[in-house]
Design a protein around this motif. Sequence first.
Motif, PDB file in Angstrom:
ATOM      1  N   SER A 176     -51.449  -3.115  32.665  1.00 19.26           N
ATOM      2  CA  SER A 176     -50.497  -4.122  33.119  1.00 19.26           C
ATOM      3  C   SER A 176     -49.216  -4.151  32.282  1.00 19.26           C
ATOM      4  N   THR A 177     -48.915  -3.124  31.506  1.00 17.58           N
ATOM      5  CA  THR A 177     -47.677  -3.101  30.726  1.00 17.58           C
ATOM      6  C   THR A 177     -46.475  -3.006  31.665  1.00 17.58           C
ATOM      7  N   ALA A 178     -45.513  -3.820  31.389  1.00 21.26           N
ATOM      8  CA  ALA A 178     -44.323  -3.855  32.229  1.00 21.26           C
ATOM      9  C   ALA A 178     -43.097  -3.525  31.408  1.00 21.26           C
ATOM     10  N   THR A 179     -42.138  -2.870  32.058  1.00 22.55           N
ATOM     11  CA  THR A 179     -40.858  -2.610  31.409  1.00 22.55           C
ATOM     12  C   THR A 179     -39.998  -3.864  31.541  1.00 22.55           C
ATOM     13  N   SER A 190     -44.021   1.911  36.923  1.00 21.85           N
ATOM     14  CA  SER A 190     -44.957   0.779  37.028  1.00 21.85           C
ATOM     15  C   SER A 190     -44.158  -0.511  37.169  1.00 21.85           C
ATOM     16  N   LYS A 191     -44.713  -1.570  36.684  1.00 18.16           N
ATOM     17  CA  LYS A 191     -44.062  -2.889  36.783  1.00 18.16           C
ATOM     18  C   LYS A 191     -42.766  -2.946  35.979  1.00 18.16           C
ATOM     19  N   ALA A 192     -41.836  -3.723  36.461  1.00 23.69           N
ATOM     20  CA  ALA A 192     -40.597  -3.916  35.703  1.00 23.69           C
ATOM     21  C   ALA A 192     -40.094  -5.337  35.905  1.00 23.69           C
ATOM     22  N   LYS A 193     -39.484  -5.841  34.858  1.00 24.00           N
ATOM     23  CA  LYS A 193     -38.946  -7.202  34.929  1.00 24.00           C
ATOM     24  C   LYS A 193     -37.515  -7.192  34.401  1.00 24.00           C
ATOM     25  N   ASP A 225     -44.337  -3.219  40.944  1.00 22.79           N
ATOM     26  CA  ASP A 225     -43.639  -4.472  41.231  1.00 22.79           C
ATOM     27  C   ASP A 225     -42.318  -4.522  40.468  1.00 22.79           C
TER      28      ASP A 225
END
Lengths: 135, 140
Positions: free
Chosen positions: A4-7, A23-26, A40
């Motif tokens: 679940s590591t997000a950038t 992967s995920k990014a915010k 996401d």
Amino acid sequence: MAESTATVIGPDTVIKGELTFNSKAKLLGTVEGEIHAKGDFEVAEGATCKASIDASKVVIDGLVEGNVTASDRVELSAKAQLRGDLVAQKLVVSEGASFTGHCKIGTGATSNGTSAEVKPQAKGEPARATTGAKK
Amino acid sequence: MGKRAQRNRLVQCYLCRHRFEVGARAMTVSCPECHKPLLVQDVVVKTLQAVKKLQTCGSLVVQKKGRVIADLVEAHGGIEVIGTLHAKSVRGSRVRITRTANWKGDCHASSVQIEPGATVEGGYFHVPDRELGVEDLLET
């Protein structure tokens, strides 16, 4: 657990260009250009995104100026501001969200043609309504 | 008498945008400004309704088996779509598109709420649209 590591792009960061996330990014800062995310993508409150976004799931809490294409779903929170066209399988809009642009939602929306079907006029600018505009 | 006066509600003419008060149970009135007849009651659509214009100062509910096909749909009291709404232009204060809804057309509203599962076919959304000037009507 490590999956679940997000950038995270910080609040005082400005990036111009094309970004690709696997992967995920915010986003907490500002991005101008194009964004492609396999996972996401979240635009946090206070963040500015003057870019077209292509991801599986897009969550918008801040300002987005550009077309958004999501293979799964798009969520607009009450403080979200979206100026651009939107193509997704599912759309969730909270009361209070600001949205200007064309919209195509449903199971067939992303499969046949993506944002090309919505025909945006210019980058970052939503297409004008043509229906009922004849005088 | 005081009670009755409290039950009055503020409406805005959808033709000339003039604001005036009507009784809470009023169904139709004439606009004191443009003298045109206005529908002020809440409209519930349960079956097919194919019309040119569907305008009311009240609210509009399109029920699950309801289907509205129109050029213009305008409801200042809010719009809730559970069934199908196909219109060239839809104007309302609060628009709620539920998970079973099928929406086609442009949307001009002060706020919109879309639930996951709703089908929206290529409409132009302008939210919030301040030109309508109906957002404060719901607060009164």
